[in-house]
Design an enzyme around this catalytic site. Structure first.
Site, PDB file in Angstrom:
ATOM      1  N   LYS A 187       0.825  -1.198   0.000  1.00 56.61           N
ATOM      2  CA  LYS A 187       0.000   0.000   0.000  1.00 56.61           C
ATOM      3  C   LYS A 187       0.865   1.257   0.000  1.00 56.61           C
ATOM      4  O   LYS A 187       1.921   1.308   0.642  1.00 56.61           O
ATOM      5  CB  LYS A 187      -0.914   0.012   1.227  1.00 56.61           C
ATOM      6  N   HIS A 317     -10.178  -8.521  -8.192  1.00 61.51           N
ATOM      7  CA  HIS A 317      -9.901  -8.079  -6.829  1.00 61.51           C
ATOM      8  C   HIS A 317     -10.426  -9.066  -5.790  1.00 61.51           C
ATOM      9  O   HIS A 317     -11.585  -9.480  -5.844  1.00 61.51           O
ATOM     10  CB  HIS A 317     -10.562  -6.715  -6.600  1.00 61.51           C
TER      11      HIS A 317
END
Length: 385
Positions: A187, A317
């Protein structure tokens, strides 16, 4: 000698009907709280659990199917409540008529729209119907749909969240690679962009030339996204994910046409029309539809056909238990996202080795629910003919 082969009697399904459906509202705690850029910018709280909506159905001829949808932070109760309100429309219908059943439930809940909670709730039933159809045929879902491959490239995300130090991320990345996973995603999107670059540089050095992705979770505006994409070009990334708001189709299209590093987005979009907004804006990046979010396997496949027509790469996803089968049917080889978070809910494990995740050879999705799933169930509702 010529031998005549006849299909087993169990495959004769003419006139079969959905006899019963059970919905389960399940709350699955995560091993530890995780934070992405939405938390560091103050827009969301750390993620501590995943809320699941399970559907288990049985037909008059005794065939069974299981599907699920999910929500993070909010919306799980709404999904359960919405499907509970419209589920009676499915009882008595032929389970083979998946598209017909899908439309009937969407019309039953039409006043709340055809995206968001409405589609995410119906998704659980849609997945269960596809699972049933493949189980009835005795085939893995990928084989029933028509596979291009028996395995896909796999990358891990769960070890790369922002609450973890660089050293922790390095350790988890090494463990993932040692377990057979091929790529690592971390991230980014912190308030201090220099810290993002420091962490990315450290992981690139640690991984060598191995596949490496980053995810900003929609936290940059257009100006910051352009600057960051320019800075990140040096790291030879597989992609830069969600640099902009998920519904900024024009902005994502512009980035995808400007930089050499591919842009990836789409996980937050909840209908085929929302995804096509990207394509119509001229997007040339990687699309990341999520079957439970887009409304199930039926709309996922519809969009995947359109994405393939436009020569877009695919990286679904989350929910690898569903997406492995769907990714295997895509013309060009996608990446499948690895999260171990849902493991407590399923008896079986997926084979992963040499950077690939393998389609199970079991019928349907290839998963059965655990007793732990039953223990985590907060409420159920059963509908019968």
């Amino acid at each position: 000698m010529t031998q005549t082969l006849t299909p087993p009697a169990a495959t004769a399904t003419t006139g079969d009907r959905i006899r019963s459906v059970t919905l389960s509202h399940v709350v699955l705690p995560l091993p530890y709280a995780v934070s992405d850029a939405k938390v560091l910018t103050g827009r969301q709280r750390p993620l501590t659990e995943t809320v699941m909506l399970f559907v288990e159905l049985t037909t008059e001829q005794g065939f069974e199917g299981m599907g699920f949808s999910y929500s993070k932070r909010a919306g799980g109760k709404a999904q359960y409540a919405h499907l509970k309100e419209v589920m009676d429309r499915a009882i008595g219908q032929d389970p083979s008529d998946i598209a017909k059943i899908y439309e009937s439930l969407m019309w039953a809940g039409a006043s709340v729209g055809r995206s968001g909670v409405a589609t995410q709730a119906v998704a659980a039933l849609d997945v269960a119907l596809h699972d049933l159809k493949a189980r009835r045929a005795g085939l893995p879902l990928a084989k029933l749909l028509g596979a291009h491959r028996d395995s896909c490239r796999v990358y891990n995300t769960s070890g790369g969240f922002l609450q973890a130090s660089v050293e922790e991320i390095k350790e988890k990345a090494s463990a993932s690679i040692e377990s057979g996973i091929g790529g690592i995603k971390i991230k980014v999107g912190q308030p201090d962009w220099r810290e993002d670059l420091r962490r990315v540089a450290a992981l690139r050095e640690h991984l060598g030339d191995g596949p490496f992705m980053v995810d900003a979770n929609q936290q940059w505006d257009r100006a910051r996204a352009r600057r960051m994409c320019r800075e990140l070009e040096q790291f030879d990334l597989v992609w830069i994910e969600e640099p902009l708001d998920a519904w900024d189709h024009v902005g994502h299209a512009d980035l995808s046409q400007t930089f050499d590093t591919p842009i990836a987005t789409g996980e937050m979009l909840t209908s085929v029309d929302e995804h096509m907004g990207l394509v119509n804006a001229g997007y040339r990046g990687i699309v990341q539809p999520d079957a439970p979010r887009i409304g199930g396997i039926t709309p996922f496949l519809k969009f995947a056909t359109l994405a393939a027509h436009h020569r877009l790469d695919l990286a679904p996803h989350y929910a690898m238990e569903i997406h492995l089968h769907l990714a295997a049917t895509y013309p060009t080889e996608p990446w499948v996202e690895h999260f171990e978070w849902l493991n407590p809910l399923f008896e079986e494990r997926i084979e992963i080795r040499d950077g690939q995740i393998f389609v199970p050879d079991r019928p349907g999705l290839g998963f059965t629910l655990t007793e732990r799933m039953r223990e985590l169930t907060l409420e159920t509702a059963t509908f019968t003919a």
